[in-house]
Motif scaffolding. Structure first.
Motif: not given
Length: 443
Positions: A228-236, A286-289, A422-424, A429-432
């Motif tokens: 539901s929320t990937a820890t890492a990678g290019d997909h949320l 990513a689209v916020l709530l 937080a971004a660092r 990548t999507r959350e960043r």
């Protein structure tokens, strides 16, 4: 992984021999749907968990060759089980120390079934070659064995996805962004550990079942959370992984309807997955709530989630950690907007969750709910105390929330610094991108 577009079983084509692709699709469909029952039935039959999984895989590999040549059998599951049982007999035959056991197993086979190799299942095509009264127990025993406490959490996840979910090592590795060899090593070690510990393939006694159920639920929770929320990678999102956990949770709740936490976990998964379509934009961003189009939320999934939550509540034993999280998700599902969400109830639910399953993430989420209910100042004090404890050191979640609160308080310079931190720290990548976009938008 579980797929909504599972291919239908494909018979031989009338105009020519069946294709390799048709056989592959048919075998994949049967394996995805029935692998847990197949391995469970074989484990009960042989009394050897590792052997059952191995011979099932061998039968699947043989099906790819045989079905491409001769077409999909009338009873694909029966074919796989009959072939796997023969492989088990061959394995016992090769092990001279197990001659007596082999004779016992061989005696169970019908007349004329002593030769190894593929064969069609006996009996009417609609009859499964296992005792239907034992299917539920087989699947449950498979889950409890794969999630046995003697295994490490990582091994439990890998083994559950392999033997209960029917995923390949490559699929598991891809989902968790680890090398395939790592996954294969975890599965191999897990099988050896189970064998060395003499873990029986059986349901634990009733008095132990509830205690060990927690391990099963936690494995499914880890799998779904990563999906539901990937820890890492290019997909949320990793929807296939999340939907596989959802499928297994539905199975578990159906087999244990009186267990409130099994129903609570299912409710949480359904209500969370209901929002998947609205959580990403056309390009995967990513689209916020607060920005989600709630018309895209899956209302059928919400109804299923609320029904599962009602079943959890109806047991009269109170909601546990998963049920409480489902109740929070239900608050969001019922609200027409972020502003109209019952934040006071969400705060109370997080307080209850913090008492039964305390964690720094729960405290952080409670602070977010407090900010929505009472304003950012009190919430910032809670977050600062959490930061001082060091319990979320290295996580992007805490500076991300702190940056949001500082933004609402007009402390833009501090907010920008927190959001950039937080971004660092964020590996997705999507959350960043969302965090950097918020920081750049500050005056």
């Amino acid at each position: 992984m579980a797929r909504a577009d599972r291919p239908a079983l494909m018979p031989a084509t009338p105009d020519g021999p069946p294709s390799t692709e048709s056989a592959r699709r048919a075998a994949e469909a049967v394996w995805r749907i029935e692998s847990a029952r197949i391995v469970g039935a074989l484990a009960r039959y042989t009394g050897d968990f590792a052997l059952a999984e191995d011979v099932a895989q061998e039968a699947l590999a043989e099906a790819l060759v045989s079905w491409a040549r001769s077409g999909t059998p009338t009873s694909p599951v029966g074919w796989l089980l009959a072939t796997a049982r023969r492989r088990a007999i061959d394995a016992f035959r090769r092990a001279s120390a197990l001659d007596e056991r082999y004779a016992l197993l061989a005696g169970r086979l019908a007349e004329g079934e002593f030769s190894s190799g593929p064969a069609t299942a006996s009996g009417p095509p609609h009859e499964l070659p296992w005792d239907p009264d034992r299917v539920d127990d087989d699947v449950l025993a498979l889950m409890f064995t794969a999630c046995h406490p003697v295994l490490s959490p990582e091994a439990r996840v890998a083994l559950t996805l392999r033997v209960v979910g029917g995923l390949s090592s490559e699929e598991i590795a891809r989902a968790f962004l680890v090398p395939t060899a790592t996954v294969q090593a975890r599965i191999t070690r897990a099988k050896k550990t189970i064998a060395a510990a003499h873990v029986p393939f059986e349901l634990p006694p009733a008095e132990e079942r509830r205690e060990r159920l927690g391990a099963v639920l936690s494995v499914l929770y880890v799998i779904f959370t990563e999906g539901s929320t990937a820890t890492a990678g290019d997909h949320l999102l990793r929807p296939d992984l999340a939907y596989e956990a959802l499928r297994l949770a539905r199975m578990l709740a159906a087999l244990l309807p009186a267990e409130p936490e099994a129903c609570g976990l299912l409710a949480l998964f359904e209500l969370t997955a209901a929002r998947f379509a609205a959580r990403t934009g056309p390009d995967g961003e990513a689209v916020l709530l607060e920005d989600q189009d709630r018309r895209r939320w899956d209302r059928s999934a919400i109804r299923r989630g609320l029904a599962a939550l009602s079943r959890a509540t109806a047991t009269g034993r109170g909601l546990g950690p998963y049920g409480l999280q489902a109740a929070i998700a239900a608050c969001h599902a019922a609200a027409p907007s972020v502003q109209e969400t019952d934040w006071e109830r969400v705060v109370l639910l997080y307080e209850a969750l913090g008492r039964v399953a305390p964690s720094p993430v729960v405290e952080l989420n409670r602070a977010v709910a407090v900010a929505m209910a009472d304003g950012p100042q009190r919430a910032l004090h809670m977050v600062d105390e959490l930061a001082a404890s060091g319990r979320l050191s290295g996580s992007h979640l805490l500076p991300g929330v702190r940056g949001e609160l500082l933004t609402r308080l007009g402390r833009t310079a501090e907010a920008r610094a927190e959001l950039e931190l937080a971004a660092r720290l964020c590996r997705n990548t999507r959350e960043r991108s969302v965090l950097l976009r918020k920081a750049a938008a500050l005056p």
